[in-house]
Design a protein around this motif. Structure first.
Motif, PDB file in Angstrom:
ATOM      1  N   CYS A   1      22.952  -4.589 -60.268  1.00  0.00           N
ATOM      2  CA  CYS A   1      23.128  -5.891 -60.680  1.00  0.00           C
ATOM      3  C   CYS A   1      22.618  -6.801 -59.287  1.00  0.00           C
ATOM      4  O   CYS A   1      23.093  -6.465 -58.155  1.00  0.00           O
ATOM      5  CB  CYS A   1      24.647  -6.213 -61.113  1.00  0.00           C
ATOM      6  SG  CYS A   1      24.941  -7.900 -61.355  1.00  0.00           S
ATOM      7  N   PRO A   2      21.861  -7.904 -59.555  1.00  0.00           N
ATOM      8  CA  PRO A   2      21.414  -8.684 -58.454  1.00  0.00           C
ATOM      9  C   PRO A   2      22.739  -9.453 -57.851  1.00  0.00           C
ATOM     10  O   PRO A   2      22.742  -9.830 -56.459  1.00  0.00           O
ATOM     11  CB  PRO A   2      20.485  -9.463 -58.858  1.00  0.00           C
ATOM     12  CG  PRO A   2      20.769  -9.720 -60.376  1.00  0.00           C
ATOM     13  CD  PRO A   2      21.415  -8.360 -60.776  1.00  0.00           C
ATOM     14  N   VAL A   3      23.670  -9.850 -58.561  1.00  0.00           N
ATOM     15  CA  VAL A   3      24.783 -10.630 -58.109  1.00  0.00           C
ATOM     16  C   VAL A   3      25.565  -9.868 -57.290  1.00  0.00           C
ATOM     17  O   VAL A   3      26.136 -10.368 -55.947  1.00  0.00           O
ATOM     18  CB  VAL A   3      25.575 -11.197 -59.141  1.00  0.00           C
ATOM     19  CG1 VAL A   3      26.572 -12.243 -58.761  1.00  0.00           C
ATOM     20  CG2 VAL A   3      24.320 -12.252 -60.147  1.00  0.00           C
ATOM     21  N   CYS A   4      26.228  -8.630 -57.525  1.00  0.00           N
ATOM     22  CA  CYS A   4      27.312  -8.131 -57.004  1.00  0.00           C
ATOM     23  C   CYS A   4      26.428  -6.829 -56.304  1.00  0.00           C
ATOM     24  O   CYS A   4      27.167  -6.344 -55.578  1.00  0.00           O
ATOM     25  CB  CYS A   4      28.263  -7.395 -57.907  1.00  0.00           C
ATOM     26  SG  CYS A   4      27.775  -6.343 -59.029  1.00  0.00           S
ATOM     27  N   LYS A   5      25.259  -6.445 -56.449  1.00  0.00           N
ATOM     28  CA  LYS A   5      24.585  -5.511 -55.788  1.00  0.00           C
ATOM     29  C   LYS A   5      25.021  -4.075 -55.853  1.00  0.00           C
ATOM     30  O   LYS A   5      25.265  -3.250 -55.294  1.00  0.00           O
ATOM     31  CB  LYS A   5      24.558  -5.673 -54.124  1.00  0.00           C
ATOM     32  CG  LYS A   5      24.164  -7.092 -53.827  1.00  0.00           C
ATOM     33  CD  LYS A   5      23.402  -7.151 -52.528  1.00  0.00           C
ATOM     34  CE  LYS A   5      22.988  -8.667 -52.201  1.00  0.00           C
ATOM     35  NZ  LYS A   5      22.997  -9.770 -52.989  1.00  0.00           N
ATOM     36  N   GLY A   6      25.448  -4.087 -57.163  1.00  0.00           N
ATOM     37  CA  GLY A   6      26.073  -2.656 -57.609  1.00  0.00           C
ATOM     38  C   GLY A   6      27.468  -2.508 -57.404  1.00  0.00           C
ATOM     39  O   GLY A   6      28.022  -1.544 -57.811  1.00  0.00           O
ATOM     40  N   ALA A   7      28.463  -3.340 -56.829  1.00  0.00           N
ATOM     41  CA  ALA A   7      29.695  -2.844 -56.533  1.00  0.00           C
ATOM     42  C   ALA A   7      30.709  -3.256 -57.673  1.00  0.00           C
ATOM     43  O   ALA A   7      31.806  -2.855 -57.842  1.00  0.00           O
ATOM     44  CB  ALA A   7      30.069  -3.820 -55.356  1.00  0.00           C
ATOM     45  N   GLY A   8      30.299  -4.185 -58.485  1.00  0.00           N
ATOM     46  CA  GLY A   8      30.963  -4.810 -59.705  1.00  0.00           C
ATOM     47  C   GLY A   8      32.079  -5.593 -59.387  1.00  0.00           C
ATOM     48  O   GLY A   8      32.795  -6.265 -60.275  1.00  0.00           O
ATOM     49  N   GLU A   9      32.104  -6.058 -58.055  1.00  0.00           N
ATOM     50  CA  GLU A   9      32.917  -7.136 -57.685  1.00  0.00           C
ATOM     51  C   GLU A   9      32.347  -8.192 -56.805  1.00  0.00           C
ATOM     52  O   GLU A   9      31.468  -7.976 -56.150  1.00  0.00           O
ATOM     53  CB  GLU A   9      34.028  -6.374 -56.648  1.00  0.00           C
ATOM     54  CG  GLU A   9      35.136  -5.478 -57.528  1.00  0.00           C
ATOM     55  CD  GLU A   9      36.277  -5.250 -56.858  1.00  0.00           C
ATOM     56  OE1 GLU A   9      36.230  -5.405 -55.549  1.00  0.00           O
ATOM     57  OE2 GLU A   9      37.227  -4.704 -57.312  1.00  0.00           O
ATOM     58  N   VAL A  10      32.813  -9.158 -56.968  1.00  0.00           N
ATOM     59  CA  VAL A  10      32.537 -10.321 -56.100  1.00  0.00           C
ATOM     60  C   VAL A  10      33.538 -11.034 -55.539  1.00  0.00           C
ATOM     61  O   VAL A  10      34.751 -10.848 -55.898  1.00  0.00           O
ATOM     62  CB  VAL A  10      31.544 -11.570 -56.672  1.00  0.00           C
ATOM     63  CG1 VAL A  10      30.255 -11.018 -57.507  1.00  0.00           C
ATOM     64  CG2 VAL A  10      32.196 -12.055 -58.000  1.00  0.00           C
ATOM     65  N   SER A  11      33.447 -11.785 -54.296  1.00  0.00           N
ATOM     66  CA  SER A  11      34.483 -12.278 -53.316  1.00  0.00           C
ATOM     67  C   SER A  11      34.232 -13.886 -53.492  1.00  0.00           C
ATOM     68  O   SER A  11      33.062 -14.241 -53.412  1.00  0.00           O
ATOM     69  CB  SER A  11      34.373 -12.015 -51.955  1.00  0.00           C
ATOM     70  OG  SER A  11      34.664 -10.361 -51.948  1.00  0.00           O
ATOM     71  N   ARG A  12      35.369 -14.463 -53.639  1.00  0.00           N
ATOM     72  CA  ARG A  12      35.268 -16.037 -53.115  1.00  0.00           C
ATOM     73  C   ARG A  12      36.252 -16.250 -52.234  1.00  0.00           C
ATOM     74  O   ARG A  12      37.412 -15.619 -52.042  1.00  0.00           O
ATOM     75  CB  ARG A  12      36.011 -16.700 -54.563  1.00  0.00           C
ATOM     76  CG  ARG A  12      34.982 -16.418 -56.098  1.00  0.00           C
ATOM     77  CD  ARG A  12      33.815 -17.366 -55.769  1.00  0.00           C
ATOM     78  NE  ARG A  12      32.979 -17.453 -56.671  1.00  0.00           N
ATOM     79  CZ  ARG A  12      32.238 -18.207 -56.965  1.00  0.00           C
ATOM     80  NH1 ARG A  12      31.703 -19.295 -56.089  1.00  0.00           N
ATOM     81  NH2 ARG A  12      31.253 -18.106 -58.200  1.00  0.00           N
ATOM     82  N   ILE A  13      35.940 -17.466 -51.594  1.00  0.00           N
ATOM     83  CA  ILE A  13      36.897 -17.837 -50.443  1.00  0.00           C
ATOM     84  C   ILE A  13      37.779 -18.741 -51.142  1.00  0.00           C
ATOM     85  O   ILE A  13      37.917 -19.466 -51.966  1.00  0.00           O
ATOM     86  CB  ILE A  13      35.973 -18.960 -49.642  1.00  0.00           C
ATOM     87  CG1 ILE A  13      34.625 -18.019 -48.934  1.00  0.00           C
ATOM     88  CG2 ILE A  13      36.909 -19.240 -48.616  1.00  0.00           C
ATOM     89  CD1 ILE A  13      33.875 -18.955 -48.123  1.00  0.00           C
ATOM     90  N   VAL A  14      38.954 -18.353 -50.590  1.00  0.00           N
ATOM     91  CA  VAL A  14      40.435 -18.983 -50.974  1.00  0.00           C
ATOM     92  C   VAL A  14      40.680 -20.321 -50.170  1.00  0.00           C
ATOM     93  O   VAL A  14      40.699 -19.895 -48.806  1.00  0.00           O
ATOM     94  CB  VAL A  14      41.579 -17.983 -50.880  1.00  0.00           C
ATOM     95  CG1 VAL A  14      42.836 -18.706 -51.371  1.00  0.00           C
ATOM     96  CG2 VAL A  14      41.100 -16.920 -51.891  1.00  0.00           C
ATOM     97  N   ARG A  15      40.942 -21.202 -50.615  1.00  0.00           N
ATOM     98  CA  ARG A  15      41.178 -22.486 -49.538  1.00  0.00           C
ATOM     99  C   ARG A  15      42.280 -23.041 -49.986  1.00  0.00           C
ATOM    100  O   ARG A  15      42.701 -23.021 -51.206  1.00  0.00           O
ATOM    101  CB  ARG A  15      40.076 -23.513 -49.953  1.00  0.00           C
ATOM    102  CG  ARG A  15      38.794 -23.074 -49.787  1.00  0.00           C
ATOM    103  CD  ARG A  15      37.896 -24.245 -49.830  1.00  0.00           C
ATOM    104  NE  ARG A  15      36.149 -23.557 -49.785  1.00  0.00           N
ATOM    105  CZ  ARG A  15      35.650 -24.069 -48.619  1.00  0.00           C
ATOM    106  NH1 ARG A  15      36.288 -24.409 -47.386  1.00  0.00           N
ATOM    107  NH2 ARG A  15      34.626 -23.648 -48.429  1.00  0.00           N
ATOM    108  N   VAL A  16      43.199 -23.449 -49.035  1.00  0.00           N
ATOM    109  CA  VAL A  16      44.664 -23.985 -49.115  1.00  0.00           C
ATOM    110  C   VAL A  16      44.673 -25.155 -48.440  1.00  0.00           C
ATOM    111  O   VAL A  16      44.031 -25.530 -47.366  1.00  0.00           O
ATOM    112  CB  VAL A  16      45.614 -22.945 -48.874  1.00  0.00           C
ATOM    113  CG1 VAL A  16      45.499 -21.779 -49.648  1.00  0.00           C
ATOM    114  CG2 VAL A  16      45.601 -22.527 -47.560  1.00  0.00           C
ATOM    115  N   GLY A  17      45.915 -25.825 -48.824  1.00  0.00           N
ATOM    116  CA  GLY A  17      46.281 -27.146 -48.140  1.00  0.00           C
ATOM    117  C   GLY A  17      45.528 -28.451 -48.433  1.00  0.00           C
ATOM    118  O   GLY A  17      44.592 -28.453 -49.185  1.00  0.00           O
ATOM    119  N   ARG A  18      45.927 -29.474 -47.916  1.00  0.00           N
ATOM    120  CA  ARG A  18      45.208 -31.021 -48.244  1.00  0.00           C
ATOM    121  C   ARG A  18      43.939 -30.899 -47.744  1.00  0.00           C
ATOM    122  O   ARG A  18      43.095 -31.523 -48.436  1.00  0.00           O
ATOM    123  CB  ARG A  18      46.197 -31.959 -47.540  1.00  0.00           C
ATOM    124  CG  ARG A  18      45.843 -33.311 -48.015  1.00  0.00           C
ATOM    125  CD  ARG A  18      46.856 -34.441 -47.540  1.00  0.00           C
ATOM    126  NE  ARG A  18      46.087 -34.982 -46.481  1.00  0.00           N
ATOM    127  CZ  ARG A  18      46.804 -35.107 -45.260  1.00  0.00           C
ATOM    128  NH1 ARG A  18      47.990 -34.761 -45.218  1.00  0.00           N
ATOM    129  NH2 ARG A  18      46.160 -35.598 -44.521  1.00  0.00           N
TER     130      ARG A  18
END
Length: 64
Positions: free
Chosen positions: A23-40
């Protein structure tokens, strides 16, 4: 009467199947990461992994 030698037959197995494309998006891993943002001010704290929506976690390129 002399015995004759028969030629031996070679048994060939089927050629190996090529590996499925990754898969071109996850490069075969099956998982993708997103940055978690918190606070004002929306500062980055870490990353959260989730299921790849392109291949649904299989890691193989989807058929068009």
């Amino acid at each position: 009467m002399a015995t004759t030698k028969r030629p031996t037959t070679r048994r060939t197995s089927a050629p190996p199947k090529p590996a499925p494309a990754k898969c071109p998006v996850c490069k075969g891993a099956g998982e993708v990461s997103r940055i978690v943002r918190v606070g004002r001010k929306r500062r980055a704290v870490g990353e959260q992994s989730g299921l790849c929506l392109n291949c649904l976690g299989s890691g193989e390129a989807p058929a068009d």
